[in-house]
Design a protein around this motif. Structure first.
Motif, PDB file in Angstrom:
ATOM      1  N   PHE A   3       0.825  -1.192   0.000  1.00  0.00           N
ATOM      2  CA  PHE A   3       0.000   0.000   0.000  1.00  0.00           C
ATOM      3  C   PHE A   3       0.873   1.261   0.000  1.00  0.00           C
ATOM      4  O   PHE A   3       0.640   2.188  -0.783  1.00  0.00           O
ATOM      5  N   LEU A   4       1.885   1.283   0.877  1.00  0.00           N
ATOM      6  CA  LEU A   4       2.758   2.459   0.957  1.00  0.00           C
ATOM      7  C   LEU A   4       3.536   2.671  -0.344  1.00  0.00           C
ATOM      8  O   LEU A   4       3.708   3.810  -0.789  1.00  0.00           O
ATOM      9  N   ALA A   5       3.957   1.575  -0.938  1.00  0.00           N
ATOM     10  CA  ALA A   5       4.690   1.701  -2.205  1.00  0.00           C
ATOM     11  C   ALA A   5       3.775   2.275  -3.289  1.00  0.00           C
ATOM     12  O   ALA A   5       4.177   3.160  -4.049  1.00  0.00           O
ATOM     13  N   ASN A   6       2.544   1.762  -3.339  1.00  0.00           N
ATOM     14  CA  ASN A   6       1.584   2.268  -4.331  1.00  0.00           C
ATOM     15  C   ASN A   6       1.236   3.723  -4.068  1.00  0.00           C
ATOM     16  O   ASN A   6       1.158   4.537  -4.991  1.00  0.00           O
ATOM     17  N   MET A   7       1.005   4.083  -2.798  1.00  0.00           N
ATOM     18  CA  MET A   7       0.654   5.456  -2.451  1.00  0.00           C
ATOM     19  C   MET A   7       1.817   6.399  -2.768  1.00  0.00           C
ATOM     20  O   MET A   7       1.612   7.511  -3.264  1.00  0.00           O
ATOM     21  N   SER A   8       3.004   5.932  -2.473  1.00  0.00           N
ATOM     22  CA  SER A   8       4.178   6.754  -2.755  1.00  0.00           C
ATOM     23  C   SER A   8       4.251   7.043  -4.255  1.00  0.00           C
ATOM     24  O   SER A   8       4.503   8.172  -4.667  1.00  0.00           O
ATOM     25  N   HIS A   9       4.006   6.020  -5.049  1.00  0.00           N
ATOM     26  CA  HIS A   9       4.025   6.190  -6.492  1.00  0.00           C
ATOM     27  C   HIS A   9       2.901   7.137  -6.940  1.00  0.00           C
ATOM     28  O   HIS A   9       3.121   8.022  -7.767  1.00  0.00           O
ATOM     29  N   GLU A  10       1.686   6.944  -6.367  1.00  0.00           N
ATOM     30  CA  GLU A  10       0.549   7.787  -6.721  1.00  0.00           C
ATOM     31  C   GLU A  10       0.796   9.244  -6.344  1.00  0.00           C
ATOM     32  O   GLU A  10       0.346  10.147  -7.037  1.00  0.00           O
ATOM     33  N   ILE A  11       1.501   9.479  -5.247  1.00  0.00           N
ATOM     34  CA  ILE A  11       1.780  10.853  -4.813  1.00  0.00           C
ATOM     35  C   ILE A  11       2.923  11.447  -5.621  1.00  0.00           C
ATOM     36  O   ILE A  11       2.877  12.608  -6.015  1.00  0.00           O
ATOM     37  N   ARG A  12       3.961  10.640  -5.904  1.00  0.00           N
ATOM     38  CA  ARG A  12       5.128  11.141  -6.626  1.00  0.00           C
ATOM     39  C   ARG A  12       4.789  11.544  -8.057  1.00  0.00           C
ATOM     40  O   ARG A  12       5.297  12.543  -8.571  1.00  0.00           O
ATOM     41  N   THR A  13       3.947  10.797  -8.708  1.00  0.00           N
ATOM     42  CA  THR A  13       3.650  11.067 -10.114  1.00  0.00           C
ATOM     43  C   THR A  13       3.059  12.468 -10.295  1.00  0.00           C
ATOM     44  O   THR A  13       3.582  13.262 -11.085  1.00  0.00           O
ATOM     45  N   PRO A  14       2.011  12.857  -9.561  1.00  0.00           N
ATOM     46  CA  PRO A  14       1.503  14.225  -9.734  1.00  0.00           C
ATOM     47  C   PRO A  14       2.502  15.266  -9.225  1.00  0.00           C
ATOM     48  O   PRO A  14       2.592  16.378  -9.775  1.00  0.00           O
ATOM     49  N   MET A  15       3.258  14.946  -8.177  1.00  0.00           N
ATOM     50  CA  MET A  15       4.232  15.906  -7.629  1.00  0.00           C
ATOM     51  C   MET A  15       5.315  16.189  -8.660  1.00  0.00           C
ATOM     52  O   MET A  15       5.768  17.327  -8.798  1.00  0.00           O
ATOM     53  N   ASN A  16       5.744  15.148  -9.361  1.00  0.00           N
ATOM     54  CA  ASN A  16       6.744  15.319 -10.398  1.00  0.00           C
ATOM     55  C   ASN A  16       6.222  16.245 -11.493  1.00  0.00           C
ATOM     56  O   ASN A  16       6.956  17.071 -12.028  1.00  0.00           O
ATOM     57  N   ALA A  17       4.950  16.086 -11.803  1.00  0.00           N
ATOM     58  CA  ALA A  17       4.348  16.921 -12.849  1.00  0.00           C
ATOM     59  C   ALA A  17       4.285  18.368 -12.361  1.00  0.00           C
ATOM     60  O   ALA A  17       4.552  19.300 -13.122  1.00  0.00           O
ATOM     61  N   ILE A  18       3.951  18.578 -11.077  1.00  0.00           N
ATOM     62  CA  ILE A  18       3.835  19.904 -10.535  1.00  0.00           C
ATOM     63  C   ILE A  18       5.214  20.551 -10.443  1.00  0.00           C
ATOM     64  O   ILE A  18       5.401  21.692 -10.853  1.00  0.00           O
ATOM     65  N   ILE A  19       6.157  19.777  -9.910  1.00  0.00           N
ATOM     66  CA  ILE A  19       7.495  20.326  -9.724  1.00  0.00           C
ATOM     67  C   ILE A  19       8.172  20.544 -11.078  1.00  0.00           C
ATOM     68  O   ILE A  19       8.851  21.537 -11.297  1.00  0.00           O
ATOM     69  N   GLY A  20       7.969  19.558 -11.957  1.00  0.00           N
ATOM     70  CA  GLY A  20       8.615  19.618 -13.256  1.00  0.00           C
ATOM     71  C   GLY A  20       7.987  20.653 -14.097  1.00  0.00           C
ATOM     72  O   GLY A  20       8.550  21.538 -14.692  1.00  0.00           O
TER      73      GLY A  20
END
Length: 178
Positions: A161-178
């Motif tokens: 669950f944590l691995a999936n959530m981390s991925h789900e959170i990182r993907t939009p964050m990368n888009a925002i930061i990038g």
């Protein structure tokens, strides 16, 4: 005078027999003696009580009649070995005369005189409380192993669950930061 000596000897013998009976009956565990013909020669009160008999009913009784066919068949190998001069120790579960299930550590000790087995002593030690504790401990160990498996499965699920959530959170964050 000869009659007086004989009466005195008989009285002394009777007193000794009473003393031995009192001592044997004070032993909390069942104690019996089986002759070479597999007939009871002695049984203390505890031994008689286990099998729901009076001590005077025991003397002369065949071991097969006391134990019954099933228990006799299970004990036969140990009886045979004892009658061949080999001490036997084994555990046995049995239904006592009062209907309760008892667990016993049984010892058959041969009585050997001049190289001949005259019979054997049967001594039972009631280990029912120990056996019940062992069974309870075994059940608790099974339950503990199941809970450990459940804990491992829960840990795996949490990690996934944590691995999936981390991925789900990182993907939009990368888009925002990038």
């Amino acid at each position: 005078e000869r009659t007086g000596q004989l009466e005195q000897a008989n009285s002394t013998l009777a007193d000794q027999q009473k003393l031995l009976r009192a001592i044997a009956d004070a032993v909390p565990g069942p104690v019996g003696y089986w002759g070479a013909d597999l007939r009871c020669r002695f049984a203390n009160a505890a031994y008689s009580g286990w099998f729901g008999r009076q001590p005077d009913q025991m003397v002369g009784m065949r071991i097969q009649d006391l134990l019954g066919d099933d228990l006799y068949a299970r004990n036969q190998p140990f009886i045979t070995q004892a009658m061949q001069g080999k001490t036997q120790m084994f555990q046995r579960s049995l239904v006592k005369a009062d209907g309760t299930i008892a667990h016993a550590l049984v010892s058959y000790t041969p009585d050997i005189a001049d190289g001949t087995v005259r019979g054997f002593n049967a001594v039972l030690t009631d280990v029912t409380e120990l056996k019940l504790a062992e069974l309870k401990l075994s059940a608790l160990n099974v339950e503990l192993a199941q809970r450990a498996e459940e804990a491992v499965a829960a840990t795996r699920a949490k990690s996934s669950f944590l691995a999936n959530m981390s991925h789900e959170i990182r993907t939009p964050m990368n888009a925002i930061i990038g």
